[in-house]
Motif scaffolding. Structure first.
Motif, PDB file in Angstrom:
ATOM      1  N   ALA A  45     112.750  33.634  -1.637  1.00  0.00           N
ATOM      2  CA  ALA A  45     111.671  32.474  -1.640  1.00  0.00           C
ATOM      3  C   ALA A  45     111.993  30.912  -1.274  1.00  0.00           C
ATOM      4  CB  ALA A  45     110.920  32.561  -3.006  1.00  0.00           C
ATOM      5  N   VAL A  46     113.296  30.494  -1.588  1.00  0.00           N
ATOM      6  CA  VAL A  46     113.601  29.119  -1.163  1.00  0.00           C
ATOM      7  C   VAL A  46     113.611  28.900   0.443  1.00  0.00           C
ATOM      8  CG1 VAL A  46     116.152  29.688  -1.025  1.00  0.00           C
ATOM      9  CG2 VAL A  46     115.249  27.461  -1.752  1.00  0.00           C
ATOM     10  N   THR A  47     113.641  29.851   1.140  1.00  0.00           N
ATOM     11  CA  THR A  47     113.615  29.704   2.362  1.00  0.00           C
ATOM     12  C   THR A  47     112.183  29.459   3.105  1.00  0.00           C
ATOM     13  OG1 THR A  47     113.585  32.157   3.127  1.00  0.00           O
ATOM     14  CG2 THR A  47     115.634  31.212   3.153  1.00  0.00           C
ATOM     15  N   TRP A  48     111.051  29.683   2.107  1.00  0.00           N
ATOM     16  CA  TRP A  48     109.692  29.637   2.454  1.00  0.00           C
ATOM     17  C   TRP A  48     109.174  28.612   1.819  1.00  0.00           C
ATOM     18  CZ3 TRP A  48     106.069  32.416   5.490  1.00  0.00           C
ATOM     19  CH2 TRP A  48     106.589  33.281   6.147  1.00  0.00           C
ATOM     20  N   ALA A  49     109.997  27.481   0.977  1.00  0.00           N
ATOM     21  CA  ALA A  49     109.535  26.330   0.392  1.00  0.00           C
ATOM     22  C   ALA A  49     108.884  25.431   1.357  1.00  0.00           C
ATOM     23  CB  ALA A  49     110.760  25.502  -0.222  1.00  0.00           C
ATOM     24  N   PHE A  50     109.207  25.312   2.768  1.00  0.00           N
ATOM     25  CA  PHE A  50     108.590  24.549   3.625  1.00  0.00           C
ATOM     26  C   PHE A  50     106.825  24.990   3.665  1.00  0.00           C
ATOM     27  CE2 PHE A  50     110.023  27.794   6.441  1.00  0.00           C
ATOM     28  CZ  PHE A  50     109.131  27.460   7.715  1.00  0.00           C
ATOM     29  N   VAL A  51     106.916  26.108   3.684  1.00  0.00           N
ATOM     30  CA  VAL A  51     105.488  26.860   3.833  1.00  0.00           C
ATOM     31  C   VAL A  51     104.581  26.688   2.394  1.00  0.00           C
ATOM     32  CG1 VAL A  51     104.102  28.874   4.222  1.00  0.00           C
ATOM     33  CG2 VAL A  51     106.054  28.644   5.374  1.00  0.00           C
TER      34      VAL A  51
END
Length: 123
Positions: A45-51
């Motif tokens: 999930a953390v890698t999708w924080a920008f989304v």
């Protein structure tokens, strides 16, 4: 201004599921659509924080760590089938009392989301 609110765990479908929450104000439920984002096979999930940040401008947004990824429960004895993971999404939404939510998935997350939607569309 960041739309990130918090990271949390919920016990749903018999496992600990971790998610990141974006949008709205903490403690406040605005009447706007909810989105559950399901990342792909190599993405916690953390890698999708920008989304999540972008979606959080307009939606109540939840970025889910699927079982075995990120901070969600992982174990050699867990069922990692598409059916089990789609039930995770359905039970995650039920546990958080999400109504009329939208599923956004990438790669494996899209397969999980499509199966969840076909199995039990949001009410």
């Amino acid at each position: 201004m960041s739309t990130f609110m918090y990271g949390a765990n919920v016990h749903a479908n018999g496992i600990r599921q971790h998610y990141l929450r974006f949008g709205g104000q903490q403690g406040e439920r605005k009447a706007r659509p909810s989105i559950v984002i399901i990342p792909g096979i190599t993405s916690p999930a953390v890698t999708w924080a920008f989304v999540g940040e972008r979606f959080g401008l307009h939606y109540d947004t939840y970025v889910l760590d699927v079982r075995g990824r990120g901070l969600s429960e992982a174990s050699a004895s867990l069922d990692y089938s598409l059916d089990a993971q789609s039930r995770d999404v359905i039970e995650f939404a039920r546990e958080l009392d999400l109504k009329d939510y939208i599923i956004v998935g990438h790669s494996m997350g899209a397969r999980i989301g499509a199966r969840a939607a076909a199995t039990q569309p949001p009410a």
